[in-house]
Design a protein around this motif. Structure first.
Motif, PDB file in Angstrom:
ATOM      1  N   LEU A 215      -9.846   5.497  -8.743  1.00  0.00           N
ATOM      2  CA  LEU A 215      -8.506   5.491  -8.151  1.00  0.00           C
ATOM      3  C   LEU A 215      -7.840   6.824  -8.450  1.00  0.00           C
ATOM      4  O   LEU A 215      -8.217   7.533  -9.381  1.00  0.00           O
TER       5      LEU A 215
ATOM      6  N   TRP B  84       4.681   8.776  -1.080  1.00  0.00           N
ATOM      7  CA  TRP B  84       4.253   7.803  -2.096  1.00  0.00           C
ATOM      8  C   TRP B  84       5.120   7.851  -3.347  1.00  0.00           C
ATOM      9  O   TRP B  84       5.311   6.838  -4.026  1.00  0.00           O
TER      10      TRP B  84
ATOM     11  N   PRO C  23      -2.885   0.557  -3.968  1.00  0.00           N
ATOM     12  CA  PRO C  23      -3.762   1.554  -3.351  1.00  0.00           C
ATOM     13  C   PRO C  23      -3.090   2.264  -2.181  1.00  0.00           C
ATOM     14  O   PRO C  23      -2.122   1.758  -1.598  1.00  0.00           O
ATOM     15  N   PHE C  24      -3.632   3.423  -1.825  1.00  0.00           N
ATOM     16  CA  PHE C  24      -3.157   4.120  -0.636  1.00  0.00           C
ATOM     17  C   PHE C  24      -3.545   3.330   0.613  1.00  0.00           C
ATOM     18  O   PHE C  24      -4.558   2.618   0.633  1.00  0.00           O
TER      19      PHE C  24
ATOM     20  N   LEU D 136      -5.141  -1.722 -11.248  1.00  0.00           N
ATOM     21  CA  LEU D 136      -3.820  -1.710 -10.609  1.00  0.00           C
ATOM     22  C   LEU D 136      -2.920  -2.829 -11.116  1.00  0.00           C
ATOM     23  O   LEU D 136      -1.692  -2.749 -10.971  1.00  0.00           O
TER      24      LEU D 136
ATOM     25  N   GLU E  32      -2.078   6.202  -7.255  1.00  0.00           N
ATOM     26  CA  GLU E  32      -2.290   4.773  -7.050  1.00  0.00           C
ATOM     27  C   GLU E  32      -2.081   3.997  -8.346  1.00  0.00           C
ATOM     28  O   GLU E  32      -1.464   2.927  -8.354  1.00  0.00           O
TER      29      GLU E  32
ATOM     30  N   HIS F 162       0.836  -1.189   0.000  1.00  0.00           N
ATOM     31  CA  HIS F 162       0.000   0.000   0.000  1.00  0.00           C
ATOM     32  C   HIS F 162       0.878   1.248   0.000  1.00  0.00           C
ATOM     33  O   HIS F 162       1.952   1.262   0.603  1.00  0.00           O
ATOM     34  N   LEU F 163       0.392   2.283  -0.661  1.00  0.00           N
ATOM     35  CA  LEU F 163       1.137   3.537  -0.703  1.00  0.00           C
ATOM     36  C   LEU F 163       1.007   4.284   0.618  1.00  0.00           C
ATOM     37  O   LEU F 163      -0.086   4.379   1.173  1.00  0.00           O
TER      38      LEU F 163
ATOM     39  N   GLU G 140      -9.215  11.141  -6.758  1.00  0.00           N
ATOM     40  CA  GLU G 140      -9.803  10.002  -7.459  1.00  0.00           C
ATOM     41  C   GLU G 140     -10.389  10.463  -8.788  1.00  0.00           C
ATOM     42  O   GLU G 140     -10.941  11.552  -8.892  1.00  0.00           O
TER      43      GLU G 140
ATOM     44  N   ARG H 237      -7.105   3.496   1.971  1.00  0.00           N
ATOM     45  CA  ARG H 237      -8.228   2.929   1.224  1.00  0.00           C
ATOM     46  C   ARG H 237      -8.633   1.603   1.863  1.00  0.00           C
ATOM     47  O   ARG H 237      -7.874   0.636   1.854  1.00  0.00           O
TER      48      ARG H 237
END
Length: 224
Positions: free
Chosen positions: A176, A137, A186-187, A201, A180, A90-91, A169, A190
């Motif tokens: 997204l 990120w 994803p962050f 993704l 991302e 995840h970011l 988004e 989320r």
């Protein structure tokens, strides 16, 4: 003098690891020259030590390779990863200070400031009128290799607009954010990732990059 040498070597080791990870923004050729010189010095010192102890001073090809490999390992191998550690999936939502960017990437202070808004971007710290912090990120996974191309497209935008673009988004990205999609993950904030988002993704890096580039060009066109 010895302390200064060790400090330079420690900085160069961090920079080399950053280069291998794709997050080094300095002069790659100069860094490689530094590493090569250290490798040569290390093997030369080993030969001199053997000579002083009366041992043979000629290293065979295989012995020389082993000596170089051992020396190179001290440059490349960082802190060991704990057993059972999980790769980041995840970011991060955090923001790094310039000092933290230097610590994590091995860049010099001058490089961090010189490359701001060229290879990565900064924002003004919350609640302040000036200063710089860097969304973390943008230093994850393959992002450092592709972000400069996007920043070139967005070069006329302010720091706030750039960050808003990456963090917002988008309907065309299955809800997204460009950040991302660019990173392929994803962050961390989320909570749920829908099937169509998972598919987005999982697309190839080139496909994801093309989608974000198209959005960046639309962003710039809308501001004209």
């Amino acid at each position: 003098m010895e302390l200064a040498t060790k400090r330079r070597q420690a900085n160069a080791r961090a920079e080399l690891r950053a280069l291998v990870n794709g997050s080094y923004a300095g002069d790659a050729d100069a860094l490689i020259e530094t590493v090569a010189a250290d490798l040569l010095d290390g093997v030369t010192e080993r030969i001199r030590s053997k000579s002083r102890t009366g041992e043979a001073t000629v290293l065979t090809g295989s012995a020389a390779r082993r000596a170089l490999a051992l020396r190179l390992a001290t440059w490349l191998i960082g802190d060991p990863v704990p057993s059972g550690a999980i790769r980041e999936t995840h970011l991060p939502m955090s923001k790094w200070s310039p000092e933290e960017v230097i610590e994590h990437t091995g860049m010099s202070k001058s490089t961090v400031y010189r490359c701001d808004h060229v290879q990565f971007y900064s924002v003004v710290p919350p609640g302040k009128k000036n200063g710089r912090v860097y969304p973390a990120w943008q230093f994850v996974a393959d992002v450092p290799s592709h972000l400069p191309r996007l920043l070139e497209i967005l070069r006329s935008n302010s720091r706030m607009q750039v960050n808003t673009f990456f963090m917002s988004e988008q309907d065309s990205l299955n809800e997204l954010s460009p950040a991302e999609v660019l990173a392929g993950m994803p962050f961390e904030a989320r909570r749920m990732v829908a099937p169509e988002q998972t598919h987005m993704l999982s697309l190839s890096m080139k496909t994801r990059l093309d989608k974000v580039i198209a959005l960046a060009r639309m962003e710039v066109a809308d501001l004209d």
